[in-house]
Design an enzyme around this catalytic site. Structure first.
Site, PDB file in Angstrom:
ATOM      1  CB  SER A  98      -1.007   0.188   1.450  1.00 30.63           C
ATOM      2  OG  SER A  98      -2.078   0.647   1.427  1.00 30.63           O
ATOM      3  CG  ASP A 220      -7.372  -3.278  -3.387  1.00 30.59           C
ATOM      4  OD1 ASP A 220      -7.949  -2.456  -2.852  1.00 30.59           O
ATOM      5  OD2 ASP A 220      -6.628  -3.501  -3.015  1.00 30.59           O
ATOM      6  CG  HIS A 248      -5.962  -2.626   0.240  1.00 30.95           C
ATOM      7  ND1 HIS A 248      -5.559  -2.100  -0.823  1.00 30.95           N
ATOM      8  CD2 HIS A 248      -4.740  -1.731   1.207  1.00 30.95           C
ATOM      9  CE1 HIS A 248      -4.534  -1.084  -1.119  1.00 30.95           C
ATOM     10  NE2 HIS A 248      -4.176  -1.247   0.142  1.00 30.95           N
TER      11      HIS A 248
END
Length: 276
Positions: A98, A220, A248
């Site tokens: 991320s 996602d 995610h």
């Protein structure tokens, strides 16, 4: 310096101390280094492993978290650079999730000797839609999200954690992620989340020259498939692995798939280097 740095970032060195290769794991927003625990067994025998926590990932109030020092990814990149310098990181593999993918990008561009390859999981250089670019959110959606977050942080957490994990069969994972988010001061969480969701690092990722594996879940809600395909197009030496997963956090919901994908990539790139 050593004790302060290790304590500040909860640095841990695991795996095989005699290994020739080092893997540096960098977690994303709202999580901690514990988000890697399910995939680590796949690497402990063959690699030296370094884990750390980003500043603000554990409970910090305003007195302990200086907003002026952490108002962009560049500020977090300075911390990662300090860690790499102190641990004498050379040609390691950065495995980032991320927001840490963009933090790692900034570090890699300024310090070409740190990493020899990158692995990005759920990476996004920009979350807002733009001309000829699908980021996943409109400006109105982001404003609404920030408003809900500011009004009732605990309610926002419950929704956000369930959406991020996106796996009703594993409710405990959503709860664990929610507990991580609750460790953040609401004021700090809002500032950091706003900084992330408003960021734009498309120019920076397009400058990457390192071999990069992009691990992209099929579905996602925070990083749509179009973003993974975009990264694969603009990063020169990249490969994309589209996983048949949702959510995610595939390293939590589908650790075996993620670990196997990374192991195969590492072995293939090492074999290719030996042939050359």
């Amino acid at each position: 310096m050593m004790n302060d740095l290790f304590e500040r970032h909860h640095i841990k060195i695991l795996g095989n101390p005699e290994a020739k290769e080092t893997l540096l794991f960098a977690h994303g927003f709202g999580s901690q280094q514990s988000s890697w625990e399910y995939i680590l067994p796949a690497f402990k025998q063959e690699y030296r492993i370094i884990l750390f926590d980003l500043i603000g990932s554990s409970f910090l109030g305003r007195d302990e978290f200086d907003v002026t020092l952490y108002n962009s990814f560049s500020d977090y990149a300075k911390d990662l650079t300090t860690i790499c310098n102190y641990l004498n990181i050379k040609r390691a593999t950065l495995i980032a999730h991320s927001a840490s993918c963009m933090i790692g990008t900034l570090v890699a561009l300024k310090n070409p000797d740190f990493f020899k390859r990158l692995v990005f999981i759920g990476a996004s250089p920009r979350y807002l839609n733009d001309t000829n670019y699908v980021g996943g959110f409109t400006e109105q959606e982001v404003l609404q999200m920030l408003s809900v977050m500011a009004k009732n942080y605990s309610d926002w957490i419950q929704h956000f954690s369930v959406s991020a994990i996106d796996d009703p069969s594993q409710p405990l994972l959503s709860e664990e992620f929610a507990q991580c988010l609750l460790k953040l001061s609401p004021d700090i969480a809002l500032i950091v989340f706003k900084m992330i969701i408003s960021s734009d690092y498309r120019q920076e990722v397009s400058q990457l020259k390192l071999p990069t594996l992009i691990i992209q879940p099929q579905n996602d809600m925070f990083v749509p498939l179009e973003v993974g395909l975009y990264l694969n197009e603009v990063i020169e030496h990249s490969k994309i692995a589209i996983l048949p997963t949702k959510g995610h956090f595939p390293q939590l919901t589908h650790p075996y798939i993620v670990a196997d994908t990374i192991v195969k990539y590492l072995h293939k790139s090492s074999t290719k280097k030996m042939k050359n």
